[in-house]
Design a protein around this motif. Structure first.
Motif, PDB file in Angstrom:
ATOM      1  N   HIS A  23       5.066  11.615  -2.567  1.00 39.14           N
ATOM      2  CA  HIS A  23       5.811  11.424  -1.320  1.00 39.14           C
ATOM      3  C   HIS A  23       5.096  10.431  -0.404  1.00 39.14           C
ATOM      4  CE1 HIS A  23       8.173  13.719   2.069  1.00 39.14           C
ATOM      5  NE2 HIS A  23       8.155  12.413   2.271  1.00 39.14           N
ATOM      6  N   CYS A  24       5.530   9.188  -0.448  1.00 38.24           N
ATOM      7  CA  CYS A  24       4.980   8.128   0.399  1.00 38.24           C
ATOM      8  C   CYS A  24       5.925   7.861   1.573  1.00 38.24           C
ATOM      9  CB  CYS A  24       4.806   6.841  -0.401  1.00 38.24           C
ATOM     10  SG  CYS A  24       3.772   7.012  -1.884  1.00 38.24           S
ATOM     11  N   MET A  25       5.434   7.130   2.561  1.00 40.25           N
ATOM     12  CA  MET A  25       6.271   6.734   3.692  1.00 40.25           C
ATOM     13  C   MET A  25       6.199   5.226   3.898  1.00 40.25           C
ATOM     14  SD  MET A  25       5.741   9.560   6.721  1.00 40.25           S
ATOM     15  CE  MET A  25       3.992   9.768   6.430  1.00 40.25           C
ATOM     16  N   LEU A  26       7.351   4.649   4.185  1.00 35.57           N
ATOM     17  CA  LEU A  26       7.434   3.265   4.628  1.00 35.57           C
ATOM     18  C   LEU A  26       7.718   3.284   6.126  1.00 35.57           C
ATOM     19  CD1 LEU A  26       7.624   0.177   3.973  1.00 35.57           C
ATOM     20  CD2 LEU A  26      10.096   0.541   3.742  1.00 35.57           C
ATOM     21  N   LEU A  27       6.847   2.660   6.903  1.00 40.72           N
ATOM     22  CA  LEU A  27       7.008   2.561   8.351  1.00 40.72           C
ATOM     23  C   LEU A  27       7.444   1.145   8.681  1.00 40.72           C
ATOM     24  CD1 LEU A  27       3.637   4.282   9.415  1.00 40.72           C
ATOM     25  CD2 LEU A  27       5.778   5.363   8.680  1.00 40.72           C
ATOM     26  N   LYS A  28       8.503   1.004   9.473  1.00 43.77           N
ATOM     27  CA  LYS A  28       9.060  -0.315   9.741  1.00 43.77           C
ATOM     28  C   LYS A  28       9.309  -0.489  11.238  1.00 43.77           C
ATOM     29  CE  LYS A  28      12.730  -3.494   8.224  1.00 43.77           C
ATOM     30  NZ  LYS A  28      13.204  -3.901   9.570  1.00 43.77           N
ATOM     31  N   GLU A  29       8.738  -1.556  11.784  1.00 45.06           N
ATOM     32  CA  GLU A  29       9.006  -1.978  13.162  1.00 45.06           C
ATOM     33  C   GLU A  29       9.449  -3.434  13.115  1.00 45.06           C
ATOM     34  OE1 GLU A  29       5.609  -1.513  15.634  1.00 45.06           O
ATOM     35  OE2 GLU A  29       5.696   0.673  15.648  1.00 45.06           O
ATOM     36  N   ASN A  30      10.715  -3.679  13.375  1.00 48.75           N
ATOM     37  CA  ASN A  30      11.260  -5.034  13.239  1.00 48.75           C
ATOM     38  C   ASN A  30      10.968  -5.542  11.832  1.00 48.75           C
ATOM     39  OD1 ASN A  30      12.197  -5.052  15.969  1.00 48.75           O
ATOM     40  ND2 ASN A  30      10.096  -5.451  16.630  1.00 48.75           N
ATOM     41  N   ASP A  31      10.245  -6.648  11.684  1.00 48.75           N
ATOM     42  CA  ASP A  31       9.961  -7.170  10.344  1.00 48.75           C
ATOM     43  C   ASP A  31       8.605  -6.717   9.806  1.00 48.75           C
ATOM     44  OD1 ASP A  31      12.358  -8.549  10.108  1.00 48.75           O
ATOM     45  OD2 ASP A  31      11.574 -10.358  11.062  1.00 48.75           O
ATOM     46  N   SER A  32       7.833  -6.005  10.606  1.00 49.12           N
ATOM     47  CA  SER A  32       6.512  -5.551  10.162  1.00 49.12           C
ATOM     48  C   SER A  32       6.629  -4.180   9.505  1.00 49.12           C
ATOM     49  CB  SER A  32       5.550  -5.480  11.348  1.00 49.12           C
ATOM     50  OG  SER A  32       5.317  -6.756  11.882  1.00 49.12           O
ATOM     51  N   MET A  33       5.908  -4.018   8.394  1.00 51.00           N
ATOM     52  CA  MET A  33       5.973  -2.759   7.663  1.00 51.00           C
ATOM     53  C   MET A  33       4.588  -2.295   7.244  1.00 51.00           C
ATOM     54  SD  MET A  33       9.393  -3.116   5.284  1.00 51.00           S
ATOM     55  CE  MET A  33       8.860  -4.605   4.445  1.00 51.00           C
ATOM     56  N   ALA A  34       4.459  -0.982   7.088  1.00 52.19           N
ATOM     57  CA  ALA A  34       3.241  -0.369   6.576  1.00 52.19           C
ATOM     58  C   ALA A  34       3.628   0.752   5.629  1.00 52.19           C
ATOM     59  CB  ALA A  34       2.379   0.173   7.714  1.00 52.19           C
ATOM     60  N   LEU A  35       2.786   0.999   4.652  1.00 51.50           N
ATOM     61  CA  LEU A  35       2.974   2.114   3.726  1.00 51.50           C
ATOM     62  C   LEU A  35       1.914   3.171   3.979  1.00 51.50           C
ATOM     63  CD1 LEU A  35       3.728   0.383   0.305  1.00 51.50           C
ATOM     64  CD2 LEU A  35       5.181   2.083   1.407  1.00 51.50           C
ATOM     65  N   VAL A  36       2.312   4.429   3.885  1.00 53.40           N
ATOM     66  CA  VAL A  36       1.369   5.538   3.876  1.00 53.40           C
ATOM     67  C   VAL A  36       1.302   6.030   2.438  1.00 53.40           C
ATOM     68  CG1 VAL A  36       0.804   7.820   4.756  1.00 53.40           C
ATOM     69  CG2 VAL A  36       1.918   6.134   6.249  1.00 53.40           C
ATOM     70  N   ASP A  37       0.191   5.712   1.776  1.00 57.41           N
ATOM     71  CA  ASP A  37       0.012   5.854   0.334  1.00 57.41           C
ATOM     72  C   ASP A  37       1.050   4.991  -0.397  1.00 57.41           C
ATOM     73  OD1 ASP A  37      -2.276   7.336   0.498  1.00 57.41           O
ATOM     74  OD2 ASP A  37      -1.359   9.246   0.030  1.00 57.41           O
ATOM     75  N   THR A  38       0.763   4.679  -1.661  1.00 50.57           N
ATOM     76  CA  THR A  38       1.613   3.716  -2.368  1.00 50.57           C
ATOM     77  C   THR A  38       2.205   4.247  -3.664  1.00 50.57           C
ATOM     78  OG1 THR A  38      -0.145   2.751  -3.752  1.00 50.57           O
ATOM     79  CG2 THR A  38       0.128   1.847  -1.512  1.00 50.57           C
ATOM     80  N   GLY A  39       1.715   5.378  -4.153  1.00 50.49           N
ATOM     81  CA  GLY A  39       2.210   5.867  -5.426  1.00 50.49           C
ATOM     82  C   GLY A  39       1.740   5.012  -6.596  1.00 50.49           C
ATOM     83  N   ILE A  40       2.437   5.142  -7.692  1.00 44.71           N
ATOM     84  CA  ILE A  40       2.144   4.377  -8.905  1.00 44.71           C
ATOM     85  C   ILE A  40       2.710   2.969  -8.751  1.00 44.71           C
ATOM     86  CG2 ILE A  40       2.722   4.182 -11.368  1.00 44.71           C
ATOM     87  CD1 ILE A  40       0.549   6.205 -10.786  1.00 44.71           C
ATOM     88  N   GLY A  41       1.953   1.978  -9.224  1.00 44.63           N
ATOM     89  CA  GLY A  41       2.358   0.595  -9.047  1.00 44.63           C
ATOM     90  C   GLY A  41       3.164   0.025 -10.200  1.00 44.63           C
ATOM     91  N   LEU A  42       3.709  -1.147  -9.960  1.00 43.30           N
ATOM     92  CA  LEU A  42       4.510  -1.824 -10.968  1.00 43.30           C
ATOM     93  C   LEU A  42       3.687  -2.132 -12.214  1.00 43.30           C
ATOM     94  CD1 LEU A  42       7.401  -2.850 -11.322  1.00 43.30           C
ATOM     95  CD2 LEU A  42       6.669  -5.060 -10.390  1.00 43.30           C
ATOM     96  N   LEU A  43       2.445  -2.570 -12.022  1.00 44.22           N
ATOM     97  CA  LEU A  43       1.583  -2.860 -13.171  1.00 44.22           C
ATOM     98  C   LEU A  43       1.267  -1.596 -13.961  1.00 44.22           C
ATOM     99  CD1 LEU A  43      -0.910  -5.440 -11.603  1.00 44.22           C
ATOM    100  CD2 LEU A  43       0.862  -5.909 -13.308  1.00 44.22           C
ATOM    101  N   ASP A  44       1.142  -0.473 -13.260  1.00 43.59           N
ATOM    102  CA  ASP A  44       0.886   0.799 -13.956  1.00 43.59           C
ATOM    103  C   ASP A  44       2.033   1.156 -14.889  1.00 43.59           C
ATOM    104  OD1 ASP A  44      -1.500   1.168 -12.570  1.00 43.59           O
ATOM    105  OD2 ASP A  44      -0.536   2.289 -10.957  1.00 43.59           O
TER     106      ASP A  44
END
Length: 255
Positions: A23-44
């Motif tokens: 369970h990750c979170m994407l935080l978005k303010e206008n065009d700026s974004m942050a992730l809280v943890d990222t989970g498994i990646g595309l390369l994984d």
């Protein structure tokens, strides 16, 4: 005000559940974004044996799906992943940071003790998620308080108030994340517990797994007790952990 999107970026099949979340979170303010943890990646998902190792993949019970990766979910929401400027990390286990290479320009924010634990050579940590050498900002002990917990203010590109809350035990630097949202707080407890049932049942069978995975089990138990007291005293705080799929479903309804 920040917009919060709840993303499930992991699927694990275990003896306790056939659908364990990340369970990750994407935080978005206008065009700026942050992730809280990222989970498994595309390369994984493309190279699991090379990046994670077959033994760990089988032991954990990972199931890989590119659509679950944070970068793909961000694209599906119609956002530009290159606008993810910050990743706030609870701890450095691979299922929480495997997606960092998908956001190579993002600053990584993590507790000081956790980063030191990682650098110490603790065998629980994989090196692959940080091979792209991101900018890492670590946060040391603070005198600030949040509902009786130590609080470390995280400085990101967002205006939203974000705090790292030490919840040591699962790892020696494991932190939760508190986010001010409107006039209330969201509290992400990460792996301080695996299933919410643990909070009501100290004899739950999954405690055996939690004990086995803890760097310091006595600290883990003490942390759980403090979380129980916080929840009892402040029911207005919305909280969740990382792996409970039922918790995720409750929050994802608001996406």
């Amino acid at each position: 005000m920040v917009d919060i999107y709840h993303l499930n970026c992991v699927k694990i099949v275990s003896p306790y559940s056939d659908n364990v979340s990340g369970h990750c979170m994407l935080l978005k303010e206008n065009d700026s974004m942050a992730l809280v943890d990222t989970g498994i990646g595309l390369l994984d998902t493309c190279y699991p044996d090379e990046r994670i190792g077959q033994e760990l993949v089988e032991m954990v019970g990972y199931r890989f799906d590119k659509k679950l990766t944070a970068i793909q979910q961000i694209k599906s929401l119609g956002f530009n992943p290159e606008n993810v400027q910050d990743c706030i990390i609870s701890h450095l286990d691979n299922d929480h940071i495997g997606g960092l290479p998908d956001f190579p320009k993002a600053t990584v924010h993590v507790g000081y003790e956790e980063y030191e634990n990682y650098l110490s050579g603790n065998p629980r940590y994989l090196k692959t998620p940080l091979l792209h050498e991101p900018v890492i900002k670590s946060y040391a002990k603070s005198n600030d308080q949040w509902f009786g917990f130590e609080a470390r203010k995280v400085y990101t590109s967002l205006h939203t108030e974000i705090l790292l809350i030490p919840l040591f035990g699962h790892t020696l630097g494991h932190c939760g994340v508190a986010i001010k949202h409107s006039d209330s707080w969201i509290f992400y407890a990460a792996d301080a517990y695996y299933l919410r049932d643990e909070l009501d049942n100290s004899d739950h069978p999954i405690n055996q797994l939690a004990e086995a995975r803890a760097d310091d089990n006595e600290m883990r138990i003490a942390t759980l007790d403090r979380i129980r007291k916080l929840i009892s005293s402040h029911p207005e705080i919305r909280f969740f952990g990382y792996h409970d799929i039922d918790e995720f479903k409750l929050f994802a309804k608001n996406n």
